[in-house]
Design an enzyme around this catalytic site. Sequence first.
Site, mmCIF file in Angstrom:
data_model
loop_
_atom_site.group_PDB
_atom_site.id
_atom_site.type_symbol
_atom_site.label_atom_id
_atom_site.label_comp_id
_atom_site.label_asym_id
_atom_site.label_seq_id
_atom_site.Cartn_x
_atom_site.Cartn_y
_atom_site.Cartn_z
ATOM 1 N N GLN A 81 67.124 6.792 57.080
ATOM 2 C CA GLN A 81 66.336 8.002 57.293
ATOM 3 C C GLN A 81 64.840 7.709 57.305
ATOM 4 O O GLN A 81 64.377 6.660 56.870
ATOM 5 C CB GLN A 81 66.639 9.022 56.190
ATOM 6 C CG GLN A 81 68.030 9.615 56.263
ATOM 7 C CD GLN A 81 68.245 10.647 55.174
ATOM 8 O OE1 GLN A 81 68.853 10.354 54.153
ATOM 9 N NE2 GLN A 81 67.761 11.850 55.378
ATOM 10 N N HIS A 82 64.096 8.683 57.807
ATOM 11 C CA HIS A 82 62.635 8.782 57.682
ATOM 12 C C HIS A 82 61.828 7.821 58.540
ATOM 13 O O HIS A 82 60.630 8.016 58.717
ATOM 14 C CB HIS A 82 62.181 8.583 56.227
ATOM 15 C CG HIS A 82 62.795 9.498 55.236
ATOM 16 N ND1 HIS A 82 62.786 10.864 55.361
ATOM 17 C CD2 HIS A 82 63.447 9.236 54.063
ATOM 18 C CE1 HIS A 82 63.392 11.412 54.319
ATOM 19 N NE2 HIS A 82 63.809 10.445 53.525
ATOM 20 N N ASP A 239 71.621 8.261 57.069
ATOM 21 C CA ASP A 239 72.630 7.530 56.305
ATOM 22 C C ASP A 239 73.280 8.360 55.203
ATOM 23 O O ASP A 239 74.501 8.303 55.014
ATOM 24 C CB ASP A 239 72.058 6.222 55.750
ATOM 25 C CG ASP A 239 70.726 6.383 55.039
ATOM 26 O OD1 ASP A 239 70.264 7.518 54.815
ATOM 27 O OD2 ASP A 239 70.125 5.344 54.700
#
Length: 487
Positions: A81-82, A239
């Site tokens: 992520q991110h 995830d």
Amino acid sequence: MSAAEGPLVVGVDSSTQSTKALVVDAATGEVVASGQAPHTVSSGAGRESDPRQWWDALCEALRQCGDAAREAAAVSMGGQQHGLVTLDGHGAPVRPALLWNDVRSAPQARRLTEELGGAKFWAERTGSVPAASFTVTKWAWLAEHEPDTLRATKAVRLPHDYLTERLTGEGTTDRGDASGTGWWASATEAYDEEILAHVGLDPTLLPRVVRPGEVAGTVRDSHDLPFAKGTLVAPGTGDNAAAALGLGLRPGTPVLSLGTSGTVYAVARTRPADPTGTVAGFADAHGDWLPLACTLNCTLAVDRVAALLGLDREAVEPTAELTLLPYLDGERTPNLPNASGLLHGLRHDTTAGQFLQAAYDGAVHALLGALDLVLDADADRSAPLLLIGGGARGTAWQQTVRRLSGRPVQIPEARELVALGAAAQAAGLLTGEDPAAVARRWNTTRGPVLDAVERDEATLARISGVLSDAAPLLERAAHPLRIAPTR
């Protein structure tokens, strides 16, 4: 041809350090082939990776899967992520991706929070208060430090979006991963125009948000993977949302994931909004919500301590005095992005095994401190805690979680839950089922349950006390000591 009972699907986990691919029988959940390949992360002040390595690793992982991958009827990408992926007009990376554990944007996170209405505004608007992990803060960091990069950027993607787009030729994302950016409004489930305008990000650079159960696209002609043209591509997701799918989570079931980062989360029916910033109000990948707390330092930090001591990671000994806060990469929970590791209580008779146990205790303490905030008020606090991730197989991790949580702990036998969740998402496209229901049909949570033991309140109180007393030091740990010149 495969002897599988049903059609085959592929689920992918493109994580921080490697990409894994599973070929799964959609009827039974049996993994019929698998592959894995590494990619690199920069060291030093930042944490960056070249997205092209993710694609190369995906190609290699699928090559290892052999003929089974060529039979797949659908595929889905789960990813870290991110991460901020900036692409030029030809779809090539403008620069390496800024990853979730790159904390250089901590000043921008503080500034954005202050400039746009404070923590309460952000929690109500996006579900989360900006932290250095979030994509919006990384975009603000680039704007300040690399304006030429912004001018060259013609598309902004998350890691799983990048891989999906290379398959389909279309820019798409999903609500689960979009909810971790800081520019997706959880109340309206749309990009937030006010936030985007504030950070100078043109919404036309962002991918279309595909709804749960919708087809993101089909495999195009030009690619390097063993999929036939027209193979269905699912939305994919981040995830943690993929792992939640892989477990078939029902609301209120708590999960503790032990990986490079540590997370605690549970599926919720109501939209979370925690103004303290401890709990991120993420969306999940099938229409509900995934309140989650994340630490930056988990298995990698403990393994580093074991390596420094020259010990096997299981060589722990009980300790009643030593406290180690293993904030080797700064920390997100608690929010101390400038912190470094801190040791307290060292004595002449302290052993290396006690030192190592203190690292485990410090890592688990941070996660359990957020668990009650993640769970709804009516959640069953005696239900088994699902322990997943790379650390879940380790005896020292299992026993530390049992001792500090006071709860029974269940360890699912299924491995690679992120990739399994992505596979369940792909299977749902073929069967019309909710992917979480697919995973429940696959019985992915099956595994031993370790009975609860008495909670170690003394250790929890000791760590909390050291953390409280050391907070001012941890907050300024990254700033160099200034020594006045002598005359």
